[in-house]
Design a protein around this motif. Structure first.
Motif, PDB file in Angstrom:
ATOM      1  N   PHE A 113       0.864  -1.187   0.000  1.00 46.88           N
ATOM      2  CA  PHE A 113       0.000   0.000   0.000  1.00 46.88           C
ATOM      3  C   PHE A 113       0.900   1.236   0.000  1.00 46.88           C
ATOM      4  O   PHE A 113       1.786   1.334   0.848  1.00 46.88           O
ATOM      5  N   VAL A 114       0.669   2.161  -0.912  1.00 46.20           N
ATOM      6  CA  VAL A 114       1.391   3.437  -0.864  1.00 46.20           C
ATOM      7  C   VAL A 114       0.366   4.523  -0.535  1.00 46.20           C
ATOM      8  O   VAL A 114      -0.683   4.606  -1.178  1.00 46.20           O
ATOM      9  N   ILE A 115       0.677   5.331   0.476  1.00 46.77           N
ATOM     10  CA  ILE A 115      -0.274   6.323   0.978  1.00 46.77           C
ATOM     11  C   ILE A 115       0.179   7.719   0.560  1.00 46.77           C
ATOM     12  O   ILE A 115       1.324   8.102   0.811  1.00 46.77           O
ATOM     13  N   THR A 116      -0.738   8.481  -0.062  1.00 45.23           N
ATOM     14  CA  THR A 116      -0.354   9.820  -0.524  1.00 45.23           C
ATOM     15  C   THR A 116      -0.335  10.839   0.615  1.00 45.23           C
ATOM     16  O   THR A 116       0.507  11.726   0.639  1.00 45.23           O
ATOM     17  N   HIS A 117      -1.291  10.733   1.568  1.00 47.44           N
ATOM     18  CA  HIS A 117      -1.313  11.690   2.679  1.00 47.44           C
ATOM     19  C   HIS A 117      -2.256  11.222   3.780  1.00 47.44           C
ATOM     20  O   HIS A 117      -3.002  10.259   3.604  1.00 47.44           O
ATOM     21  N   GLY A 118      -2.218  11.941   4.903  1.00 45.13           N
ATOM     22  CA  GLY A 118      -2.856  11.443   6.122  1.00 45.13           C
ATOM     23  C   GLY A 118      -4.285  11.882   6.368  1.00 45.13           C
ATOM     24  O   GLY A 118      -4.713  11.925   7.521  1.00 45.13           O
ATOM     25  N   ARG A 141       6.089  10.230   7.705  1.00 43.42           N
ATOM     26  CA  ARG A 141       6.000  10.056   9.164  1.00 43.42           C
ATOM     27  C   ARG A 141       4.657  10.514   9.752  1.00 43.42           C
ATOM     28  O   ARG A 141       4.190   9.964  10.747  1.00 43.42           O
ATOM     29  N   PHE A 142       4.017  11.536   9.133  1.00 44.83           N
ATOM     30  CA  PHE A 142       2.762  12.049   9.708  1.00 44.83           C
ATOM     31  C   PHE A 142       1.636  11.010   9.616  1.00 44.83           C
ATOM     32  O   PHE A 142       1.058  10.629  10.643  1.00 44.83           O
ATOM     33  N   PRO A 143       1.328  10.491   8.398  1.00 44.84           N
ATOM     34  CA  PRO A 143       0.327   9.414   8.368  1.00 44.84           C
ATOM     35  C   PRO A 143       0.779   8.168   9.119  1.00 44.84           C
ATOM     36  O   PRO A 143      -0.055   7.465   9.705  1.00 44.84           O
ATOM     37  N   SER A 187       1.670  20.589  -1.920  1.00 44.06           N
ATOM     38  CA  SER A 187       1.034  21.308  -0.822  1.00 44.06           C
ATOM     39  C   SER A 187      -0.428  20.869  -0.690  1.00 44.06           C
ATOM     40  O   SER A 187      -1.132  20.713  -1.686  1.00 44.06           O
ATOM     41  N   HIS A 188      -0.856  20.660   0.554  1.00 42.98           N
ATOM     42  CA  HIS A 188      -2.236  20.243   0.812  1.00 42.98           C
ATOM     43  C   HIS A 188      -2.576  20.659   2.238  1.00 42.98           C
ATOM     44  O   HIS A 188      -1.713  21.141   2.971  1.00 42.98           O
ATOM     45  N   SER A 189      -3.817  20.437   2.660  1.00 42.97           N
ATOM     46  CA  SER A 189      -4.229  20.923   3.975  1.00 42.97           C
ATOM     47  C   SER A 189      -3.839  19.980   5.110  1.00 42.97           C
ATOM     48  O   SER A 189      -4.355  20.099   6.221  1.00 42.97           O
ATOM     49  N   VAL A 190      -2.965  19.050   4.840  1.00 45.49           N
ATOM     50  CA  VAL A 190      -2.411  18.182   5.872  1.00 45.49           C
ATOM     51  C   VAL A 190      -0.916  18.080   5.553  1.00 45.49           C
ATOM     52  O   VAL A 190      -0.539  18.129   4.379  1.00 45.49           O
ATOM     53  N   PRO A 191      -0.044  17.978   6.556  1.00 41.01           N
ATOM     54  CA  PRO A 191       1.387  17.973   6.235  1.00 41.01           C
ATOM     55  C   PRO A 191       1.825  16.749   5.421  1.00 41.01           C
ATOM     56  O   PRO A 191       1.225  15.683   5.522  1.00 41.01           O
ATOM     57  N   GLU A 192       2.879  16.954   4.647  1.00 42.40           N
ATOM     58  CA  GLU A 192       3.647  15.878   4.000  1.00 42.40           C
ATOM     59  C   GLU A 192       2.915  15.156   2.868  1.00 42.40           C
ATOM     60  O   GLU A 192       3.201  13.998   2.577  1.00 42.40           O
ATOM     61  N   ILE A 275     -13.724  31.675  19.224  1.00 44.02           N
ATOM     62  CA  ILE A 275     -13.692  30.221  19.022  1.00 44.02           C
ATOM     63  C   ILE A 275     -13.563  29.973  17.527  1.00 44.02           C
ATOM     64  O   ILE A 275     -14.345  30.511  16.736  1.00 44.02           O
ATOM     65  N   VAL A 276     -12.558  29.194  17.143  1.00 41.52           N
ATOM     66  CA  VAL A 276     -12.345  28.888  15.727  1.00 41.52           C
ATOM     67  C   VAL A 276     -12.553  27.395  15.538  1.00 41.52           C
ATOM     68  O   VAL A 276     -12.020  26.583  16.300  1.00 41.52           O
ATOM     69  N   THR A 277     -13.346  27.033  14.536  1.00 51.01           N
ATOM     70  CA  THR A 277     -13.511  25.611  14.261  1.00 51.01           C
ATOM     71  C   THR A 277     -13.008  25.300  12.859  1.00 51.01           C
ATOM     72  O   THR A 277     -13.226  26.057  11.916  1.00 51.01           O
ATOM     73  N   GLY A 278     -12.276  24.189  12.755  1.00 52.67           N
ATOM     74  CA  GLY A 278     -11.687  23.799  11.471  1.00 52.67           C
ATOM     75  C   GLY A 278     -11.278  22.343  11.530  1.00 52.67           C
ATOM     76  O   GLY A 278     -11.614  21.629  12.475  1.00 52.67           O
ATOM     77  N   TYR A 279     -10.526  21.907  10.515  1.00 56.75           N
ATOM     78  CA  TYR A 279     -10.104  20.504  10.460  1.00 56.75           C
ATOM     79  C   TYR A 279      -8.983  20.252  11.460  1.00 56.75           C
ATOM     80  O   TYR A 279      -8.009  20.993  11.508  1.00 56.75           O
ATOM     81  N   SER A 280      -9.108  19.169  12.199  1.00 56.28           N
ATOM     82  CA  SER A 280      -8.159  18.933  13.285  1.00 56.28           C
ATOM     83  C   SER A 280      -6.761  18.608  12.784  1.00 56.28           C
ATOM     84  O   SER A 280      -5.787  18.871  13.462  1.00 56.28           O
ATOM     85  N   ARG A 281      -6.633  18.022  11.576  1.00 59.51           N
ATOM     86  CA  ARG A 281      -5.277  17.662  11.156  1.00 59.51           C
ATOM     87  C   ARG A 281      -4.642  18.703  10.238  1.00 59.51           C
ATOM     88  O   ARG A 281      -3.592  18.451   9.672  1.00 59.51           O
ATOM     89  N   SER A 282      -5.282  19.864  10.106  1.00 55.79           N
ATOM     90  CA  SER A 282      -4.658  20.943   9.344  1.00 55.79           C
ATOM     91  C   SER A 282      -3.725  21.710  10.279  1.00 55.79           C
ATOM     92  O   SER A 282      -4.093  22.700  10.906  1.00 55.79           O
ATOM     93  N   ILE A 283      -2.499  21.223  10.361  1.00 53.56           N
ATOM     94  CA  ILE A 283      -1.535  21.804  11.301  1.00 53.56           C
ATOM     95  C   ILE A 283      -1.164  23.225  10.867  1.00 53.56           C
ATOM     96  O   ILE A 283      -0.929  24.101  11.696  1.00 53.56           O
ATOM     97  N   ALA A 284      -1.136  23.458   9.549  1.00 53.19           N
ATOM     98  CA  ALA A 284      -0.811  24.803   9.058  1.00 53.19           C
ATOM     99  C   ALA A 284      -1.862  25.804   9.533  1.00 53.19           C
ATOM    100  O   ALA A 284      -1.542  26.919   9.955  1.00 53.19           O
ATOM    101  N   ARG A 285      -3.137  25.405   9.502  1.00 51.64           N
ATOM    102  CA  ARG A 285      -4.211  26.294   9.949  1.00 51.64           C
ATOM    103  C   ARG A 285      -4.106  26.543  11.454  1.00 51.64           C
ATOM    104  O   ARG A 285      -4.330  27.648  11.939  1.00 51.64           O
ATOM    105  N   MET A 286      -3.725  25.500  12.192  1.00 48.51           N
ATOM    106  CA  MET A 286      -3.549  25.651  13.643  1.00 48.51           C
ATOM    107  C   MET A 286      -2.431  26.654  13.929  1.00 48.51           C
ATOM    108  O   MET A 286      -2.517  27.470  14.839  1.00 48.51           O
ATOM    109  N   LYS A 287      -1.383  26.577  13.107  1.00 44.33           N
ATOM    110  CA  LYS A 287      -0.251  27.502  13.254  1.00 44.33           C
ATOM    111  C   LYS A 287      -0.711  28.946  12.979  1.00 44.33           C
ATOM    112  O   LYS A 287      -0.354  29.878  13.710  1.00 44.33           O
ATOM    113  N   MET A 288      -1.522  29.137  11.928  1.00 42.70           N
ATOM    114  CA  MET A 288      -2.018  30.475  11.579  1.00 42.70           C
ATOM    115  C   MET A 288      -2.930  31.021  12.674  1.00 42.70           C
ATOM    116  O   MET A 288      -2.904  32.201  13.014  1.00 42.70           O
TER     117      MET A 288
END
Ligand code: ZN
Length: 408
Positions: A113-118, A141-143, A187-192, A275-288
């Motif tokens: 299995f090859v995984i493109t992202h998490g 490593r992230f997925p 580039s995507h909304s989840v790392p790596e 209060i901000v709600t968004g996708y939990s695995r979008s680390i870039a958004r959490m950083k912003m």
């Protein structure tokens, strides 16, 4: 697309043959015939068949359940293995994933299995499907961390060192004979996230996975456009397989720094808690979110779970930990709600799950008044930091109405 449920085992059937005296058995040496597989065509096991085949078990023309097969010289390469039901991310409801009965009959020819992202719609079904194959999973490593925590949480029988092969998120070459897979960063909304170039002697295929082309991604390098351009003009390229949510939208993507600047302005203007709600695995958004909070004189935190997990799953607190572990978030970027809840409201900025109105996610539970340690107040400002995923409109409008009735 099918909804898969475990079949009940057949009850044993009683042997109704009358008992006979046992005859001495003849010992005959015979070559074992290969089992006949229904639906098999004459090229099925041809190790000399020099064509490359592509099959989508799921994922096309709908959100979720991404699972694709490439076949060459009788061998199968699986790309991604995702869930089709969004509620799974918050641990509730039925689950939906691809029916792999057909592939299970060809299990010995599956190379991995090859995984493109998490994202869950690309890795979430591995916990159900992988035990049927037990072939190596190749991912960054992230997925890999999501899978390890999930498999452990479910007490699955697996060996992370042997069963999960972690490759470099800056790009790698994987040998899965007869395939060679080159990966490079997108580039995507989840790392790596990775694009794949699947190489065979018969030609190459570009498999894009999901992409966002958000070139000011604050935690990662931009998409490797040079490699993308190069492969686009490679005479050996047979096809480009690409299916990304909202890919047909014409307008430009909002960049992460634009989102941060909007957050900052709204956080400066808000009278009370934000209060901000968004996708939990979008680390870039959490950083912003964290940078905006600091710029607006607030302290950023996530709202951790208030009750034990209904089923083991990896959620917002774990993604925050991973963000810090892999260096995407600083140690003081994002705290826990329990650490900042006594600060004045106008000093607080809280990130939580539930942007799609999922039944058991934090924002829905807050709207229903089901969270003991945190109550919504009319002075709160709630920001939705995600698109509404097609199909979730009703659940999200339920939240809008609830919030409006609370005066928020
Ligand atoms: Zn994705």
């Amino acid at each position: 697309m099918v909804k898969v449920r475990e079949k009940a085992e057949k009850a044993p059937v009683a042997d109704k043959k009358p008992a006979r005296a046992a005859k001495p058995k003849k010992v005959v040496a015979a070559a074992k015939k290969p089992a006949k597989i229904s639906g098999m065509n004459k090229h099925e096991t041809d190790a000399n068949d020099d064509k490359v085949y592509f099959m989508a078990l799921g994922g096309l023309e709908h959100i979720g359940q991404n699972m694709y097969l490439y076949k060459y010289k009788g061998k199968y390469l699986v790309v991604d293995c995702g869930m089709g039901f969004l509620e799974e991310e918050i641990g509730a409801g039925d689950v939906q994933y691809c029916d792999t009965t057909w592939l299970e009959k060809r299990k010995k020819d599956v190379v991995g299995f090859v995984i493109t992202h998490g994202h869950e719609d690309h890795i979430g079904a591995l916990k159900y499907i992988w035990p049927k194959f037990r072939k190596p999973i190749y991912c960054t490593r992230f997925p890999a961390e999501i899978l390890i925590q999930t498999f452990r949480g479910m007490e699955m029988d697996f060996n992370p060192e042997k069963d999960i092969v972690v490759f470099d998120h800056n790009g790698a070459t994987l040998k899965l004979d007869p395939f060679e897979v080159e990966t490079f960063h997108v580039s995507h909304s989840v790392p790596e996230a990775q694009m794949l170039i699947i190489k065979t002697p018969a030609g190459k295929i570009l498999h894009t996975g999901d992409w966002t082309f958000n070139d000011d991604n604050p935690i990662e390098a931009p998409t490797d456009f040079a490699r993308l351009r190069e492969i686009g003009s490679d005479p050996k390229l047979l096809a480009c397989m690409s299916d990304s949510t909202s890919a047909s939208r014409q307008e430009k993507q909002t960049t992460e720094t634009q989102v941060r600047d909007t957050f900052t302005r709204l956080m400066q203007e808000a009278p009370g808690r934000v209060i901000v709600t968004g996708y939990s695995r979008s680390i870039a958004r959490m950083k912003m979110f964290a940078e905006a909070a600091h710029a607006a004189g607030r302290v950023a935190a996530i709202k951790e779970r208030s009750n034990p997990n209904p089923v083991p799953y990896v959620g917002l607190p774990e993604f925050r930990e991973m963000g810090m572990e892999f260096g995407y978030l600083g140690k003081d970027d994002v705290y826990l709600h329990s650490e900042i809840k006594d600060l004045p409201a106008e000093k607080q900025a809280i990130f939580l799950t539930g942007s799609q109105g999922e039944q058991f996610a934090m924002l829905t539970r807050l709207c229903r008044g089901h969270v003991k340690e945190m109550k919504l107040m009319p002075t709160d400002t709630v920001l939705f930091s995600s698109i509404i995923i097609p199909g979730r409109e009703q659940d999200v409008s339920f939240l809008y109405n609830k919030l409006a009735r609370m005066g928020i």
